[in-house]
Design a protein around this motif. Structure first.
Motif, PDB file in Angstrom:
ATOM      1  N   UNK A  30     -12.656 -33.144  30.395  1.00 33.54           N
ATOM      2  CA  UNK A  30     -11.601 -33.421  29.428  1.00 33.54           C
ATOM      3  C   UNK A  30     -10.614 -34.466  29.897  1.00 33.54           C
ATOM      4  N   UNK A  31     -11.101 -35.433  30.694  1.00 25.35           N
ATOM      5  CA  UNK A  31     -10.234 -36.507  31.173  1.00 25.35           C
ATOM      6  C   UNK A  31      -9.365 -36.142  32.358  1.00 25.35           C
ATOM      7  N   UNK A  32      -9.551 -34.941  32.920  1.00 25.23           N
ATOM      8  CA  UNK A  32      -8.764 -34.475  34.063  1.00 25.23           C
ATOM      9  C   UNK A  32      -9.698 -34.206  35.229  1.00 25.23           C
ATOM     10  N   UNK A  33      -9.275 -34.623  36.431  1.00 24.18           N
ATOM     11  CA  UNK A  33     -10.090 -34.376  37.609  1.00 24.18           C
ATOM     12  C   UNK A  33     -10.385 -32.881  37.754  1.00 24.18           C
ATOM     13  N   UNK A  34     -11.666 -32.574  37.983  1.00 21.24           N
ATOM     14  CA  UNK A  34     -12.155 -31.208  38.059  1.00 21.24           C
ATOM     15  C   UNK A  34     -12.529 -30.919  39.512  1.00 21.24           C
ATOM     16  N   UNK A  35     -11.834 -29.965  40.129  1.00 22.37           N
ATOM     17  CA  UNK A  35     -12.044 -29.700  41.552  1.00 22.37           C
ATOM     18  C   UNK A  35     -13.485 -29.304  41.862  1.00 22.37           C
ATOM     19  N   UNK A  36     -14.082 -28.497  41.008  1.00 26.60           N
ATOM     20  CA  UNK A  36     -15.466 -28.078  41.236  1.00 26.60           C
ATOM     21  C   UNK A  36     -16.421 -29.263  41.160  1.00 26.60           C
ATOM     22  N   UNK A  37     -16.174 -30.157  40.205  1.00 26.84           N
ATOM     23  CA  UNK A  37     -17.038 -31.337  40.074  1.00 26.84           C
ATOM     24  C   UNK A  37     -16.859 -32.285  41.256  1.00 26.84           C
ATOM     25  N   UNK A  38     -15.642 -32.400  41.753  1.00 25.88           N
ATOM     26  CA  UNK A  38     -15.396 -33.241  42.923  1.00 25.88           C
ATOM     27  C   UNK A  38     -16.197 -32.723  44.116  1.00 25.88           C
ATOM     28  N   UNK A  60      -2.553 -32.508  44.972  1.00 25.94           N
ATOM     29  CA  UNK A  60      -3.549 -31.436  45.082  1.00 25.94           C
ATOM     30  C   UNK A  60      -4.970 -31.976  44.949  1.00 25.94           C
ATOM     31  N   UNK A  61      -5.186 -32.836  43.957  1.00 27.98           N
ATOM     32  CA  UNK A  61      -6.521 -33.404  43.758  1.00 27.98           C
ATOM     33  C   UNK A  61      -6.945 -34.219  44.969  1.00 27.98           C
ATOM     34  N   UNK A  62      -6.027 -35.006  45.509  1.00 23.46           N
ATOM     35  CA  UNK A  62      -6.341 -35.813  46.686  1.00 23.46           C
ATOM     36  C   UNK A  62      -6.735 -34.929  47.861  1.00 23.46           C
ATOM     37  N   UNK A  63      -5.993 -33.860  48.073  1.00 27.02           N
ATOM     38  CA  UNK A  63      -6.274 -32.988  49.202  1.00 27.02           C
ATOM     39  C   UNK A  63      -7.591 -32.241  49.025  1.00 27.02           C
ATOM     40  N   UNK A  64      -7.889 -31.836  47.794  1.00 27.77           N
ATOM     41  CA  UNK A  64      -9.186 -31.197  47.517  1.00 27.77           C
ATOM     42  C   UNK A  64     -10.322 -32.156  47.829  1.00 27.77           C
ATOM     43  N   UNK A  65     -10.164 -33.408  47.397  1.00 25.85           N
ATOM     44  CA  UNK A  65     -11.196 -34.419  47.633  1.00 25.85           C
ATOM     45  C   UNK A  65     -11.407 -34.657  49.119  1.00 25.85           C
ATOM     46  N   UNK A  66     -10.314 -34.776  49.849  1.00 26.91           N
ATOM     47  CA  UNK A  66     -10.403 -35.031  51.295  1.00 26.91           C
ATOM     48  C   UNK A  66     -11.067 -33.847  51.999  1.00 26.91           C
ATOM     49  N   UNK A  67     -10.665 -32.639  51.637  1.00 24.43           N
ATOM     50  CA  UNK A  67     -11.243 -31.447  52.261  1.00 24.43           C
ATOM     51  C   UNK A  67     -12.732 -31.322  51.950  1.00 24.43           C
ATOM     52  N   UNK A  68     -13.139 -31.842  50.790  1.00 23.79           N
ATOM     53  CA  UNK A  68     -14.549 -31.782  50.394  1.00 23.79           C
ATOM     54  C   UNK A  68     -15.380 -32.863  51.082  1.00 23.79           C
ATOM     55  N   UNK A  69     -14.709 -33.818  51.725  1.00 22.11           N
ATOM     56  CA  UNK A  69     -15.435 -34.844  52.459  1.00 22.11           C
ATOM     57  C   UNK A  69     -15.300 -36.257  51.935  1.00 22.11           C
TER      58      UNK A  69
END
Length: 203
Positions: free
Chosen positions: A183-191, A12-21
């Protein structure tokens, strides 16, 4: 300017990052709170488009393990974050990113020793060899001839400082990990915010 989101541990994190550019996804196979095993990394790798760089981060690993994981996971680059010599890097059959930790001017001159696909400049090692969330003195890179098309900038970057750092150093790629976590976890909004800042922030 390209962006690498490092320390990704789930699809999920990878896909969010890719979709964000994001242009690159980093998998940490060395000791780290973001460590991932090759099987999990492979699941993520096959879930994202082929044009996205898939970079494996290793520390003082054997040539056999590096090349095995590269093929099994479907990586595009090996990022070496330990004490690997220029000769060792050159001996590998696959594209290499050599990380150099910058603490003083002598560290900067080590960059020119490596004839790799990319050189990543990072902060001095803390508990782990990378991903410690601290910056280094970017001015140290001002007076050395470095091919900027081969330079990746890492180390304590976030939405507050990435524009300044990029303007000073002018790397081809920005590498972020802790700067897009909560908190040590990838944050979709921050990405999303970080990638937007780099891509649309006047860089």
């Amino acid at each position: 300017m390209k962006v690498k989101i490092c320390g990704v541990t789930n699809v999920k994190t990878a896909q969010v990052a890719v979709e964000a550019g994001a242009d690159a996804i980093g998998f940490v196979f060395a000791e780290s709170k973001r460590k991932i095993n090759p099987d999990e990394a492979k699941k993520i790798s096959i879930s994202i488009p082929d044009h996205i760089l898939k970079i494996g981060v290793f520390v003082n690993e054997t040539k056999e393990v590096l090349e095995s994981v590269y093929k099994d996971v479907g990586l595009t680059h090996l990022q070496l974050h330990g004490d690997e010599s220029p000769e060792f890097c050159h001996s590998l059959r696959f594209p290499v990113i050599k990380a150099v930790r910058i603490e003083n001017e002598s560290d900067v001159h080590r960059i020119t020793e490596y004839d790799c696909d990319y050189v990543l400049v990072d902060s001095p090692a803390g508990k782990y060899h990378g991903g410690n969330g601290t910056t280094f003195d970017w001015n140290l890179l001002q007076n050395i001839e470095i091919p900027r098309e081969k330079l990746i900038l890492a180390g304590g970057l976030n939405t507050e400082n990435v524009l300044l750092a990029s303007e000073l150093i002018k790397p081809v790629m920005i590498d972020v990990s802790s700067g897009v976590e909560t908190g040590g976890i990838k944050d979709e909004k921050k990405i999303k915010s970080f990638i937007n800042k780099v891509k649309l922030g006047g860089i």
